[in-house]
Enzyme design. Structure first.
Site, PDB file in Angstrom:
ATOM      1  N   SER A 177       0.833  -1.074  -0.195  1.00 46.45           N
ATOM      2  CA  SER A 177      -0.079  -0.257   0.020  1.00 46.45           C
ATOM      3  C   SER A 177       0.774   0.761  -0.435  1.00 46.45           C
ATOM      4  O   SER A 177       2.356   1.334   0.218  1.00 46.45           O
ATOM      5  CB  SER A 177      -0.879  -0.288   1.245  1.00 46.45           C
ATOM      6  OG  SER A 177      -1.614   0.971   1.461  1.00 46.45           O
ATOM      7  N   TYR A 182      -2.470   0.117  10.063  1.00 46.72           N
ATOM      8  CA  TYR A 182      -2.499  -0.837   8.722  1.00 46.72           C
ATOM      9  C   TYR A 182      -1.329  -0.531   7.765  1.00 46.72           C
ATOM     10  O   TYR A 182      -1.047  -1.432   7.595  1.00 46.72           O
ATOM     11  CB  TYR A 182      -3.533   0.072   8.179  1.00 46.72           C
ATOM     12  CG  TYR A 182      -3.810  -0.733   6.717  1.00 46.72           C
ATOM     13  CD1 TYR A 182      -3.972  -1.676   5.626  1.00 46.72           C
ATOM     14  CD2 TYR A 182      -3.499   0.511   5.631  1.00 46.72           C
ATOM     15  CE1 TYR A 182      -3.919  -2.258   5.248  1.00 46.72           C
ATOM     16  CE2 TYR A 182      -3.363   0.517   4.133  1.00 46.72           C
ATOM     17  CZ  TYR A 182      -4.084  -0.660   3.364  1.00 46.72           C
ATOM     18  OH  TYR A 182      -3.901  -1.668   2.804  1.00 46.72           O
TER      19      TYR A 182
END
Length: 262
Positions: free
Chosen positions: A68, A93
Site C-alpha cells: 500500500s 494498517y
C-alpha cells in the site's frame, strides 16, 4: 476461509497445486485500524505468514502480493518512488503492510523464493468498498447528508482506477519479463495527485448535485499528500494507465445509480 486458518489453508494449497500465488486479501481501511488493531495483526500479519508458509511448501513459481501507498507515511518528498524510505508508518494498517514486505523479503532470502510486492495507490471504481471516500461522498450527496472533508480539503490523493490496477497485477503475475532479483517492488498508481476539493467537484459534476460539506481538521493517521512515481513499472512491463479520474468517476456514478436504484 480466513487467512488465519492455518489448518485448512495448507490443505487448499495441497489440493489445488497452484502455479502462481497472488495475495490481495487483507484487513484494509486506515481509520478502522485505530479502533480495531487486533484485526490487523490477525489478518495482515498472522494471515500473511500462513500465505508465505504455504508458498514455500508447495512448489509455486512466484508470489505477487498487495502492499500500500500508506507505507510511505507522511513523506514530504514527492513523487513517491520504490527507493524511498518507508520506516516511519503513521498508522497500524501501514505498519502491517510494511511488515508484510519485510516478512516476504526474509522468506525470499532464506528459501530463494521469488516475491513481488505491489504498492497500490488509492484504488477506485465500480464495485469498490463502501467505506472508500468516493463511495461515501456519492452516498452522502445523493441522500443530502454532509460529507466529512478532512484538513479542510487540503489533502491530495493519487487515484488509480481498478482496471489499471488489474492490468498491473496481471503483468506481475504472467509477464515473460522475469527479474533476476528474488525480491522485487513496483508502484501502481496514476502519477497525478488530485486535491480532495477537486475530487469532490468531479463527483458533484457526474451526480449533477452539490455536496453539503462539513469541514474538519486533519485526522490522526491520515497522510497529507500521496503521489505515485510509476517509471519503474512502465519501464519493466510497459505499463500505461488507460482510465482518467474523470472517466473513472463517471463510470462509478453510472454504476452507483443503477446498483442503488437512485
Amino acid at each position: 476461509m480466513n487467512l488465519e486458518d492455518n489448518e485448512n489453508l495448507p490443505k487448499l494449497f495441497k489440493c489445488q497445486k497452484f502455479d502462481v500465488l497472488c495475495n490481495l486479501a487483507a484487513q484494509a481501511v486506515v481509520r478502522y485500524s485505530i479502533e480495531n488493531p487486533d484485526t490487523y495483526i490477525h489478518s495482515n500479519i498472522v494471515g500473511f505468514l500462513n500465505i508465505l508458509e504455504c508458498y514455500r511448501n508447495h512448489n509455486i513459481k512466484k508470489l505477487v502480493y498487495a502492499s500500500s501507498s500508506s507505507v510511505y507515511g507522511d513523506n514530504e518528498k514527492t513523487p513517491f518512488e520504490e527507493i524511498d524510505n518507508t520506516d516511519k508508518p503513521i498508522n497500524l494498517y501501514a505498519a502491517s503492510k510494511k511488515s508484510n514486505e519485510l516478512m516476504a523479503h526474509a522468506y525470499s532470502h532464506l528459501f530463494k523464493l521469488n516475491t513481488i510486492r505491489l504498492r497500490f495507490f488509492t484504488v477506485c471504481g465500480s464495485w469498490g468498498r463502501a467505506d472508500m471516500a468516493y463511495y461515501l461522498f456519492a452516498n452522502a450527496i445523493v441522500n443530502e447528508s454532509p460529507i466529512k472533508v478532512y484538513n479542510n480539503g487540503n489533502l491530495s490523493r493519487d487515484f488509480t482506477h481498478i482496471n489499471d490496477i488489474v492490468i498491473g497485477v496481471k503483468s506481475a503475475m504472467f509477464s515473460d519479463f522475469y527479474t533476476k532479483k528474488l525480491y522485487e517492488l513496483y508502484i501502481i498508481g496514476n502519477n497525478e495527485p488530485v486535491l480532495l476539493t477537486k475530487f469532490i467537484e468531479i463527483i458533484e459534476k457526474h451526480l449533477g448535485k452539490k455536496a453539503i460539506k462539513k469541514m474538519l481538521p486533519m485526522q490522526d493517521g491520515d497522510i497529507k499528500k500521496i503521489w505515485a512515481g510509476i517509471s519503474k513499472i512502465m519501464k519493466d512491463y510497459n505499463h500505461q494507465n488507460n482510465i482518467s479520474l474523470d472517466r473513472g468517476i463517471e463510470e462509478f456514478v453510472n454504476w452507483f445509480k443503477v446498483y442503488h436504484k437512485v
